[in-house]
Design a protein around this motif. Sequence first.
Motif, PDB file in Angstrom:
ATOM      1  N   UNK A  77      49.737  40.322  34.324  1.00 53.48           N
ATOM      2  CA  UNK A  77      48.404  40.219  33.724  1.00 53.48           C
ATOM      3  C   UNK A  77      47.512  39.281  34.517  1.00 53.48           C
ATOM      4  N   UNK A  78      48.082  38.227  35.086  1.00 56.22           N
ATOM      5  CA  UNK A  78      47.270  37.218  35.770  1.00 56.22           C
ATOM      6  C   UNK A  78      46.649  37.738  37.066  1.00 56.22           C
ATOM      7  N   UNK A  79      47.359  38.587  37.796  1.00 49.75           N
ATOM      8  CA  UNK A  79      46.792  39.098  39.047  1.00 49.75           C
ATOM      9  C   UNK A  79      45.551  39.961  38.791  1.00 49.75           C
ATOM     10  N   UNK A  80      45.630  41.013  37.978  1.00 48.85           N
ATOM     11  CA  UNK A  80      44.428  41.834  37.783  1.00 48.85           C
ATOM     12  C   UNK A  80      43.323  41.129  37.011  1.00 48.85           C
ATOM     13  N   UNK A 109      45.418  49.346  45.474  1.00 55.20           N
ATOM     14  CA  UNK A 109      45.487  48.169  46.339  1.00 55.20           C
ATOM     15  C   UNK A 109      46.179  47.014  45.626  1.00 55.20           C
ATOM     16  N   UNK A 110      45.799  46.754  44.360  1.00 57.66           N
ATOM     17  CA  UNK A 110      46.426  45.668  43.615  1.00 57.66           C
ATOM     18  C   UNK A 110      47.913  45.934  43.395  1.00 57.66           C
ATOM     19  N   UNK A 151      41.407  39.126  39.550  1.00 62.11           N
ATOM     20  CA  UNK A 151      40.609  40.007  40.410  1.00 62.11           C
ATOM     21  C   UNK A 151      39.422  40.572  39.646  1.00 62.11           C
ATOM     22  N   UNK A 152      39.675  41.059  38.435  1.00 61.41           N
ATOM     23  CA  UNK A 152      38.603  41.707  37.686  1.00 61.41           C
ATOM     24  C   UNK A 152      37.567  40.679  37.240  1.00 61.41           C
ATOM     25  N   UNK A 153      37.996  39.453  36.954  1.00 61.22           N
ATOM     26  CA  UNK A 153      37.047  38.404  36.585  1.00 61.22           C
ATOM     27  C   UNK A 153      36.115  38.100  37.751  1.00 61.22           C
ATOM     28  N   UNK A 154      36.652  38.114  38.961  1.00 58.73           N
ATOM     29  CA  UNK A 154      35.801  37.864  40.123  1.00 58.73           C
ATOM     30  C   UNK A 154      34.858  39.045  40.366  1.00 58.73           C
TER      31      UNK A 154
END
Length: 463
Positions: A201-204, A419-420, A207-210
């Motif tokens: 959960x932390x990786x996406x 990619x993720x 990314x999505x927050x950025x």
Amino acid sequence: MRTTYVSHFGGTPMALLTRPTGGPVSSLAAPLRQPTRWVLNHALPNLMATRAARRGDLQGRLMVGSVGMTPDEVGHVADEVRASGAVHKGFFSYMTASLPVVKEVLSSNDFRTGIFDPGEGRIADLSRWAQDPEHRFGPLEPPSLLATEPPDHTRYRKLVTRVFTARAVEALRERTQAIADELVDSLDTTGPVDLVDAYCSQLPVTVIAEILGVPAGDRDRVLGFGAAAAPSLDTGLGWSSFRRVEAGLHDFDHYLEDHLEQLRRDPGDDLMSRLVAAEDDGVGLDMRELKATAGLVLAAGFETTVNLLGNAIALLRAHPDQLTVLRERPDLWANATDEALRVDPPVLLTGRLAARDTEVAGVPVRQGTLVTTMLAGANRDPDVFEDADRFDVTRENARDHVSFSSGRHYCLGAALARMEGEVGLRTLFDRYPDLELQPGARRRTTRILRGYDRLPARLGAPA
């Protein structure tokens, strides 16, 4: 003729929500709108699906049992659907698990998005009256790209595609790698760790927050909004879950409006700031359209990627021989991501309504009829994939799956998710080659979105 609803809310029988004669139901008290939405969209479909499943109906079995089904069990239902023909007549709708037919339906102009057409009459009046007067949005509510058709869909997608280009996604690869490296460095190696909570959960979400221009301090809120949005794709929610979903979407709606106004006043270098400013012939997206797009980016670009990572980790640990192949051929990580998407996709199915009388694989389909395209089943079509139930990271046509849908509603976030997935999986297993899953894994209780809610693991020594 009266309806046959028998449920009660606050002492008011549902039968009173319709009248044998007279006008529409707009005179009813506003507090009954939400329970009426729940009855029409969840309680009744769930009751009907349960009864259909007891009679052995394949669609009923899938709707009721999908929460507890393993990927292989979903595949077995798909086999039964295909065995009955290219198009199967279920209790609720036609169904297909044939990959060519799924692509035909999803690409045809004879079909439009949606799973329910109230038509005309008292039930239609009731459904329209029960709609949320605050116009709370969700991934399946217009003006979301998932719920609109041309010409609106064409305009929205043209603007969004300009921002979410393959080049823009590829530019995020370096940042995604840095985020993945930071996360694996922070994982606890002294005891079991829940990979869904600490990594998948932390990786996406980072990314999505950025992408959305969300400040780092708001990321936990985004996680909560994602958890609220995911069940909104389901049918058959319980009353408490339904209320939580609507409350979460309401809070997200207000948060997004404030956030997007801030980006309009003080744009950053993020993709959402660019979308706020994007115009076509001097016309951009209005606030409601921007909120729908941002909400879809979250639901489709975050929640499904969490599921992709968790599902793929479980598959790779269940098939250690495939991990060995990847260690010998690291160039196959992108293909392994697609193979995981094929075998255990984050989205089980989607539906389309016939916009006019038409045919599907020679079967007449009347206007307004629902056709359920079983994405997870089509991904195991033996006419397309050799030894379709086998997880094989070297499969040459792994990318031919329909986990990202097809046609004009093909997922705009497909390149980002791929990619993720590739970066996230390779980084985790490169750093922790001895990673072992532990007892206690738990799949999510959502029916349409499929993934893990909990995935305990012992990481072993880092490489």
